[in-house]
Design an enzyme around this catalytic site. Sequence first.
Site, PDB file in Angstrom:
ATOM      1  N   GLU A   4       5.129  37.404  19.476  1.00  0.00           N
ATOM      2  CA  GLU A   4       4.598  38.576  20.165  1.00  0.00           C
ATOM      3  C   GLU A   4       5.316  38.822  21.490  1.00  0.00           C
ATOM      4  O   GLU A   4       5.555  39.970  21.873  1.00  0.00           O
ATOM      5  CB  GLU A   4       3.087  38.435  20.386  1.00  0.00           C
ATOM      6  CG  GLU A   4       2.254  38.511  19.119  1.00  0.00           C
ATOM      7  CD  GLU A   4       2.415  39.833  18.373  1.00  0.00           C
ATOM      8  OE1 GLU A   4       2.771  40.850  19.007  1.00  0.00           O
ATOM      9  OE2 GLU A   4       2.198  39.852  17.152  1.00  0.00           O
ATOM     10  N   GLN A  38       9.225  45.291  23.560  1.00  0.00           N
ATOM     11  CA  GLN A  38      10.413  46.099  23.870  1.00  0.00           C
ATOM     12  C   GLN A  38      11.616  45.783  22.973  1.00  0.00           C
ATOM     13  O   GLN A  38      12.742  46.132  23.310  1.00  0.00           O
ATOM     14  CB  GLN A  38      10.832  45.896  25.342  1.00  0.00           C
ATOM     15  CG  GLN A  38       9.733  46.066  26.357  1.00  0.00           C
ATOM     16  CD  GLN A  38       9.271  47.504  26.480  1.00  0.00           C
ATOM     17  OE1 GLN A  38      10.044  48.425  26.323  1.00  0.00           O
ATOM     18  NE2 GLN A  38       7.992  47.685  26.746  1.00  0.00           N
ATOM     19  N   LEU A  98      18.323  38.880  24.375  1.00  0.00           N
ATOM     20  CA  LEU A  98      17.047  39.564  24.134  1.00  0.00           C
ATOM     21  C   LEU A  98      16.641  40.425  25.319  1.00  0.00           C
ATOM     22  O   LEU A  98      15.876  41.371  25.175  1.00  0.00           O
ATOM     23  CB  LEU A  98      15.925  38.548  23.855  1.00  0.00           C
ATOM     24  CG  LEU A  98      15.685  38.134  22.411  1.00  0.00           C
ATOM     25  CD1 LEU A  98      14.550  37.131  22.323  1.00  0.00           C
ATOM     26  CD2 LEU A  98      15.375  39.339  21.523  1.00  0.00           C
ATOM     27  N   TYR A 154      14.957  41.168  29.266  1.00  0.00           N
ATOM     28  CA  TYR A 154      13.638  40.953  29.858  1.00  0.00           C
ATOM     29  C   TYR A 154      13.357  39.455  29.997  1.00  0.00           C
ATOM     30  O   TYR A 154      12.397  38.915  29.452  1.00  0.00           O
ATOM     31  CB  TYR A 154      12.547  41.631  29.025  1.00  0.00           C
ATOM     32  CG  TYR A 154      12.738  43.109  28.839  1.00  0.00           C
ATOM     33  CD1 TYR A 154      12.306  44.013  29.809  1.00  0.00           C
ATOM     34  CD2 TYR A 154      13.367  43.620  27.702  1.00  0.00           C
ATOM     35  CE1 TYR A 154      12.486  45.382  29.651  1.00  0.00           C
ATOM     36  CE2 TYR A 154      13.562  44.987  27.540  1.00  0.00           C
ATOM     37  CZ  TYR A 154      13.113  45.852  28.519  1.00  0.00           C
ATOM     38  OH  TYR A 154      13.287  47.204  28.357  1.00  0.00           O
ATOM     39  N   TYR A 183      -2.526  42.998  25.604  1.00  0.00           N
ATOM     40  CA  TYR A 183      -1.985  43.075  24.251  1.00  0.00           C
ATOM     41  C   TYR A 183      -1.708  41.686  23.679  1.00  0.00           C
ATOM     42  O   TYR A 183      -2.099  41.368  22.554  1.00  0.00           O
ATOM     43  CB  TYR A 183      -0.700  43.903  24.213  1.00  0.00           C
ATOM     44  CG  TYR A 183      -0.012  43.774  22.871  1.00  0.00           C
ATOM     45  CD1 TYR A 183      -0.490  44.470  21.763  1.00  0.00           C
ATOM     46  CD2 TYR A 183       1.053  42.891  22.687  1.00  0.00           C
ATOM     47  CE1 TYR A 183       0.078  44.313  20.515  1.00  0.00           C
ATOM     48  CE2 TYR A 183       1.636  42.726  21.448  1.00  0.00           C
ATOM     49  CZ  TYR A 183       1.150  43.433  20.360  1.00  0.00           C
ATOM     50  OH  TYR A 183       1.710  43.258  19.121  1.00  0.00           O
ATOM     51  N   ASP A 205      -0.667  48.258  21.434  1.00  0.00           N
ATOM     52  CA  ASP A 205       0.662  48.480  22.001  1.00  0.00           C
ATOM     53  C   ASP A 205       1.076  49.926  21.737  1.00  0.00           C
ATOM     54  O   ASP A 205       0.260  50.761  21.322  1.00  0.00           O
ATOM     55  CB  ASP A 205       1.677  47.491  21.426  1.00  0.00           C
ATOM     56  CG  ASP A 205       1.922  47.684  19.932  1.00  0.00           C
ATOM     57  OD1 ASP A 205       1.234  48.533  19.302  1.00  0.00           O
ATOM     58  OD2 ASP A 205       2.802  47.001  19.378  1.00  0.00           O
TER      59      ASP A 205
END
Length: 376
Positions: free
Chosen positions: A40, A45, A83, A85, A123, A141
């Site tokens: 998750e 994003q 990836l 972030y 979330y 989401d």
Amino acid sequence: MYSEEKKQYFSTELLGWYRRHRRDLPWRRSNNPYYIWISEVMLQQTRVETVIPYFERFIERFPTMESLANAPEEEVLKLWEGLGYYSRARNLQGAIREVQERYGGTVPDTKEEISSLKGVGPYTSGAILSIAYNKPEPAVDGNVMRVLSRYFLIEEDIMKNSTRSSMEKLAVELIPEGAAGEFNQGLMELGAMVCTPRAPHCLTCPVRQHCSAREAGLEEALPVKKKAKPPRPEYRIAALIEGSGSNSGKILIRQRPQEGLLARMWELPHVEVPYMYPAAPSLPREVPEGVNSLVDALAGETIGFSPERWFMQAEHTFSHIHWEMQVVLGTLERPVVPGSRDAHLPSHYRWVDAASMAQFAFPNVFLKIINRYFSK
């Protein structure tokens, strides 16, 4: 506000559709809350197709929470490399360490406890509690808000907290008894595969019969979403500084500060400039002074930096900044002599070759530049 018949139809048809058509994804093969948690966080994003190989490599290296909690951050970031972030990876590891210390290595199964962990928002907590523990918690989401906006003809701005809050309450009312995990995954699946942002596949939608947006011809107009402020542009010159002597075949990299954007990751030295310089065989006259500051620890009386030629152009968009970057090849004017006062680089600089790249985690924009350099 919405009829029980409309809600019951939605829940029943969606759950049946999901059970028949669910994708075989690696994190769906287990109800291990640790694996679900990782998936998750990675999926935020990021597209499913991108996440699958990252997830598989990650759990192969860190099959247990203990193994992730005890891992060096550098290794975690290296496996996360590409990836983006990266705060997600740091927060995940920090939260796993909290679970080890406070809950004896068992992921909490209550909203209050799991929401207290670092980086775990509404979330993520809802997804873990519903999918791993089958608790009737919402996991709302962007995909879910799009589906609910269209089916129930909700025309409020989904960027508002009040809209999200009302959708979370609605989502709870829709969860069938004993099937929270499947239902929430079905909602996500419908948004990802059928009720897509553009050109939704209404003819194959399991709940099209009572979809209010479809009946009103507004399926492509919803959800209402206020446009985010565009990222501000920044212009930068980055330097590929080639080594000589014992550092021949290597380039100079540096580590970013301990806090802030891309904290503690590695990069090429780069500096912000007032505008984008056009690519040219040699730098404009005024650029070298700015480029010299890229190697602040080495530039000065004893060692200078001589820019030679442009290498490539690159760009990268963060949530609030867009970097436009010219990359220049350069060499130190004279090599560092072993044993001299310049022999040791400051701790945040390294000379690296292609083989040693695996030891350092780079943001994607620099990884692409460096890989291109070493492959030439």
